[in-house]
Design a protein around this motif. Structure first.
Motif, PDB file in Angstrom:
ATOM      1  N   ASN A   1      14.670  -8.563  -3.437  1.00 31.58           N
ATOM      2  CA  ASN A   1      13.543  -8.155  -4.276  1.00 31.58           C
ATOM      3  C   ASN A   1      12.460  -9.226  -4.307  1.00 31.58           C
ATOM      4  O   ASN A   1      11.264  -8.916  -4.335  1.00 31.58           O
ATOM      5  N   GLU A   2      12.871 -10.491  -4.303  1.00 33.12           N
ATOM      6  CA  GLU A   2      11.899 -11.588  -4.278  1.00 33.12           C
ATOM      7  C   GLU A   2      11.119 -11.582  -2.972  1.00 33.12           C
ATOM      8  O   GLU A   2       9.907 -11.816  -2.952  1.00 33.12           O
ATOM      9  N   PHE A   3      11.801 -11.286  -1.859  1.00 35.26           N
ATOM     10  CA  PHE A   3      11.128 -11.210  -0.555  1.00 35.26           C
ATOM     11  C   PHE A   3      10.116 -10.059  -0.553  1.00 35.26           C
ATOM     12  O   PHE A   3       9.007 -10.198  -0.021  1.00 35.26           O
ATOM     13  N   ILE A   4      10.480  -8.936  -1.166  1.00 34.23           N
ATOM     14  CA  ILE A   4       9.570  -7.794  -1.252  1.00 34.23           C
ATOM     15  C   ILE A   4       8.354  -8.149  -2.098  1.00 34.23           C
ATOM     16  O   ILE A   4       7.210  -7.822  -1.748  1.00 34.23           O
ATOM     17  N   THR A   5       8.595  -8.833  -3.216  1.00 30.91           N
ATOM     18  CA  THR A   5       7.494  -9.235  -4.090  1.00 30.91           C
ATOM     19  C   THR A   5       6.529 -10.174  -3.372  1.00 30.91           C
ATOM     20  O   THR A   5       5.298 -10.021  -3.472  1.00 30.91           O
ATOM     21  N   LEU A   6       7.071 -11.142  -2.633  1.00 28.04           N
ATOM     22  CA  LEU A   6       6.222 -12.058  -1.877  1.00 28.04           C
ATOM     23  C   LEU A   6       5.412 -11.316  -0.824  1.00 28.04           C
ATOM     24  O   LEU A   6       4.255 -11.655  -0.568  1.00 28.04           O
ATOM     25  N   THR A   7       6.015 -10.319  -0.195  1.00 29.73           N
ATOM     26  CA  THR A   7       5.304  -9.545   0.830  1.00 29.73           C
ATOM     27  C   THR A   7       4.104  -8.826   0.228  1.00 29.73           C
ATOM     28  O   THR A   7       3.015  -8.817   0.817  1.00 29.73           O
ATOM     29  N   LYS A   8       4.269  -8.253  -0.951  1.00 27.85           N
ATOM     30  CA  LYS A   8       3.150  -7.562  -1.599  1.00 27.85           C
ATOM     31  C   LYS A   8       2.082  -8.548  -2.070  1.00 27.85           C
ATOM     32  O   LYS A   8       0.883  -8.301  -1.920  1.00 27.85           O
TER      33      LYS A   8
END
Length: 219
Positions: free
Chosen positions: A152-159
């Motif tokens: 989820n942290e990786f997804i947040t950073l991507t956005k």
């Protein structure tokens, strides 16, 4: 509505190149954040007051200030103090990596505290030193528990990576802005960029669900 998506077709390869640029700095940032976050999480659960205070202060600062402010300070303010220019890529990696470390440290700390205290007590009773105990017993179990949260942290950073367009880094957003400025048609270019972000996040979400399902099956 005067929309003509055919005009952005020549710019599609140019915008798509931003996917690699985005994933490149996000991946490096998450590695930096994971390493630093692990160190910070260990400092937070230590019995040494100074280390605990430093880790808590770091987390408070980076979680309590906007990410875009941290990015601007690194890209614009630090060169003013040091006299050395920092590239947009390095600035993005540092800002996102340092910011991510604050959040990841809390994720890992929660994972460590979720481990049964009996395992720590058993290891201490057997005379296992603190470092081998953490590396071989506690952390492997904690990392297994926090993998979904890390995804989820990786997804947040991507956005949030779209913020780097403000310092001229040629990510997806910046390339879409350039295409829109050349064509005087921003809606089509930005909508296409939004579609790319959505597809990337959707794929990462599916990957996260797959990892979580595999972990459940292995329990």
């Amino acid at each position: 509505m005067n929309l003509d998506f055919s005009q952005i077709v020549p710019y599609i390869p140019f915008i798509l190149e931003g996917i690699w640029a985005t994933l490149k700095f996000v991946s490096v940032s998450i590695v930096i954040g994971f390493i630093l976050g692990t160190v910070l999480s260990l400092c937070k659960i230590t019995n040494i007051p100074v280390l605990k205070w430093v880790a808590d202060a770091y987390t408070s600062i980076f979680r309590g200030t906007p990410l875009i402010l941290q990015l601007m300070i690194i890209y614009y303010a630090v060169p003013q103090l040091t006299g050395y220019n920092i590239s947009a890529f390095l600035s993005a990696v540092l800002a996102f990596g340092l910011n991510s470390a604050a959040y990841i440290s809390e994720i890992i700390r929660g994972g460590i505290l979720a481990i049964d205290k009996g395992q720590t007590e058993a290891a201490e009773a057997l005379g296992v030193p603190y470092k081998p105990m953490m590396l071989n017993i506690i952390l492997p179990q904690a990392f297994k528990n926090i993998l979904p949260a890390m995804m989820n942290e990786f997804i947040t950073l991507t956005k949030e990576s779209a913020l780097v367009s403000t310092i001229g880094y040629l990510d997806i957003m910046r390339r879409a802005q350039i295409a829109g400025a050349d064509l005087y048609r921003n809606f089509e270019a930005l909508l296409f960029a939004g579609l790319i972000y959505w597809v990337m996040v959707y794929i990462l979400t599916l990957l996260g669900r797959l990892i979580e399902r595999r972990l459940r099956q292995s329990d």
